[in-house]
Every structure is written in C-alpha cells, then in structure tokens.
Write a protein that holds these residues in place. Structure first.
Motif: not given
Length: 404
Positions: A232-239, A360-368
C-alpha cells in the motif's frame, strides 16, 4: 512465504520460453495500454467541452482510479467465474463500450459514468492478466514475466497519447476515443487466443475444498496486514511522484513544455529497466529490487524541495524514474508469490485493492499537505513514506527467491 503446496506457480519450467507466450500474454497489455493512453489526455478536455469546471474536469480523471479501486473485489469474482481468458476478453469490450459512451454522450454525468466504467475494466483486466501469468509461468521466470507485463503496459500508455495526438490534429478530440476503442478491442481479440488454464488438481487423496473470498481474507490476513501494508505504501509513493514532479515544476515557474520534458525523460528511464528488474528478482530475490527501489525513490523525493531549476529537478526526476523502473513488476510479483492455487483471483483482488488504495491516497496526501501547510512538506512526507515502505519490505519480503 506460503508453502510450495499452496503456491500458485505450477507451470512446468522444463520447456518454458517467455518468447513463446509473448503474443497471448503481452499483446493484450500493449493494446490495452495504447487504448487507455490515447484517451487519458483527452478526458479533462472533453469534460471541459461538455461544460465542466476545471475542478470537475479533474474529477473525471479521478473517476478512472475510483472505478478500478471499487471494482477490484467484484473483478476477482468475475475472473473466478469466467476464467482469466474470459475476463480479459470481457474487460476489453467493456472498456470499448465505456469509451463509446464517453464519445457519444453530450451529458456530463454520462461522460463521468463512462470514465468510471473504464476504471472498472482496468481492475478486471489487471487481475485477469496477473492471475493468468501467475499460473502459466514457472516460478523461476515469474518476476521477469510480470515485470515485462507491467513494462509493456507502460509502453502502451506512452505510445497511446502520441497516436492520439496524430489523429486529433487531423480530426478533432473525438478521434482519440476511436483510437482508444481500437486499442481495447484489439486487446480483447488477441485475448481470444489466450489458452484456457486447467484448474489445479487438489493433493492426492483430498477432495476439492470450496474457496471463497472470506476464506481467502481470513487465511491470508497476516500477509495482508504485513506485506500488504508495505505494498500500500509503495503504491502511494509511486502514484505521488506523478503529482510531485508537475507541481514542483510549477512551483519553480518552469514552462509547461519543460515540465513535460522532465516528466517524459523520467518515464523513458522507467521503460528501459523493467526486464533487468525482473531478471534480478528471479536470480537474486525480490528484496534486491524492493529495497533499492524505495530507498532511492525516498532519497530523490526528499531532495526535490532543494532543487532550484530545470537541471536539478531533472536529475531528481531521473533518479525517481530509475527507482520506479527497477521496481517494475514488484507488487505483482509479490502478490503472485503469496497467492494460493485455489482462490487465486480472490487473493489478487484484495492485493490489488490495497495497491489501488495506496495509489489513490498518495496524491491526495500530497495535495492535502500542500494546501494545509506547504508543498515542500507534502513532497518531503512522500519521501518519508518511501523510507517507511523500505523498512517494511526489509522486514517482510523474503531474502531468497521462492522455489517451486
């Protein structure tokens, strides 16, 4: 690691050749990637033409990821019910119908439904192709096969926009969707040449045990809560990297053309590395790729806030592209390593759900974080997540290549 009795890779390696299965295994991925790549740049523009605001046009792109995320579990049922070959064919035609809806409608809500349907087809196709190669490829070739699968899809996504640009220049935006339809229908037609796989026989003297989604979730909960969290974390970083690079380029006041060049060169590096990455995973073990990928990406992302212009950002972006490239196929390979023979698609459905949730969560975290605090903090947090993922991979990824 699962025992060899429970491992999904049961193909015979004595006469196996990746080249022999190239067309049925990788052909649909190339065509599917071309089809989706052709329409992706046009979705927000078509939405704007239908009267959407900028925010609503961006939401239309998000609907693709949302459709994939929410359909992963249902997609596993489709794959179990129709088999991998049937699911690949169905996904192609479903995606074509979705693109046709986007093309013909003049109503924004139906256009959004079409985008969501394209995302649904992604989940069915991704689970079916991963499940098929998990079973069809001997474990000694598994990482190479799955890395190549992901790499071929990336090539399609890279080529698709260029093909679309050619026809859009001559015939308008709608032509891109006809290229997309041709691509995904081509994937379905090639998928018809994929041979059906026999169901694995139960161990001698044992009756077949009914396997359902809840059973898979219960019996493999430890894998999902440990290695699944790392995935899950790897996917968040990649996205997140897909949002970080354009946003930081804009922060540096670089021209859009310069930002596109940086993004494109980083993507080109990724495409060159998928097969070497798979070969290393097969020869030395998954950890040899998992750790360097996340450590290099974490360091490169942490350095992005310190870049001051085109050259320094390009160097950081190339390092990010290198790190992502050597991790090609990693998530699929780890899922295949742990998937059981019986109920394989159910397991992979949950696995992909976790990966898509991270994406889905990775880019949302960056934006937030960028909106609430600052963009440098959002970028730095992404680097910290990469280091956390590396630590979890070091703990839960086996040091040695699994043996059949």
């Amino acid at each position: 690691m699962p025992s060899t009795d429970d491992t999904a890779g049961y193909a015979d390696s004595s006469a196996f050749s990746l080249r022999r299965i190239a067309l049925p295994a990788f052909g649909p991925s190339l065509m599917f990637g071309i089809g989706e790549g052709a329409i992706l740049p046009m979705i927000p523009l078509m939405a704007r033409e239908l009267g959407a605001s900028i925010a609503l046009a961006a939401l239309m792109v998000t609907l693709l990821g949302l459709g994939s995320l929410l359909n992963n579990i249902p997609a596993s049922f489709i794959t179990m019910r129709w088999g991998e070959r049937g699911a690949i064919i169905a996904a192609g035609f479903w995606s074509a119908a979705a693109m046709l809806l986007c093309l013909l409608t003049r109503r924004l809500e139906l256009f959004g439904l079409g985008c969501f349907m394209v995302g649904m087809s992604q989940s069915v196709y991704n689970i079916a192709r991963q499940s098929y190669l998990t079973a069809a490829v001997p474990i000694g070739y598994r990482a190479r096969a799955l890395s190549t699968l992901g790499g071929v899809m990336r090539i399609g996504l890279f080529v698709g926009p260029f093909l679309a640009a050619t026809v859009v220049h001559a015939y308008g935006m709608a032509a891109a969707f006809w290229v997309g339809i041709a691509g995904v229908v081509g994937a379905a037609l090639i998928g018809m040449r994929v041979p059906d796989l026999p169901e694995p026989a139960p161990p001698a003297g044992q009756a077949p045990v009914p396997t359902g989604w809840r059973t898979i979730l219960r019996e493999h909960r430890r894998v999902f809560l440990t290695l699944g969290l790392a995935v899950l974390l790897v996917s968040a970083v990649r996205a997140s990297r897909q949002a970080v690079l354009p946003l930081w380029a804009d922060h540096l006041l670089l021209a859009p053309a310069a930002a596109s060049l940086i993004y494109g060169l980083a993507g080109g590096i990724e495409m060159l590395l998928f097969y070497p990455a798979g070969k290393i995973m097969d020869a030395r073990g998954r950890r040899w790729v998992a750790l360097p990928s996340m450590l290099i990406m974490g360091a490169a992302l942490a350095l992005v806030p310190f870049t001051t212009g085109f050259t320094s950002l390009l160097i950081a972006a190339m390092a990010i592209g290198f790190a992502n490239g050597i991790g090609s196929g990693l998530i699929m390979t780890l899922g295949a390593d742990h998937a059981p023979r019986h109920g394989r698609a159910y397991f992979l459905g949950v696995w992909r759900f976790m990966a898509d949730l991270g994406s889905t969560a990775g880019p949302a975290l960056v934006a937030l974080l960028a909106a609430a605090v600052s963009l440098p903090l959002g970028v730095g947090a992404t680097g910290a997540i990469a280091f956390t993922a590396a630590a979890l991979m070091a703990r839960w990824v086996p040091a040695r290549t699994p043996q059949a």
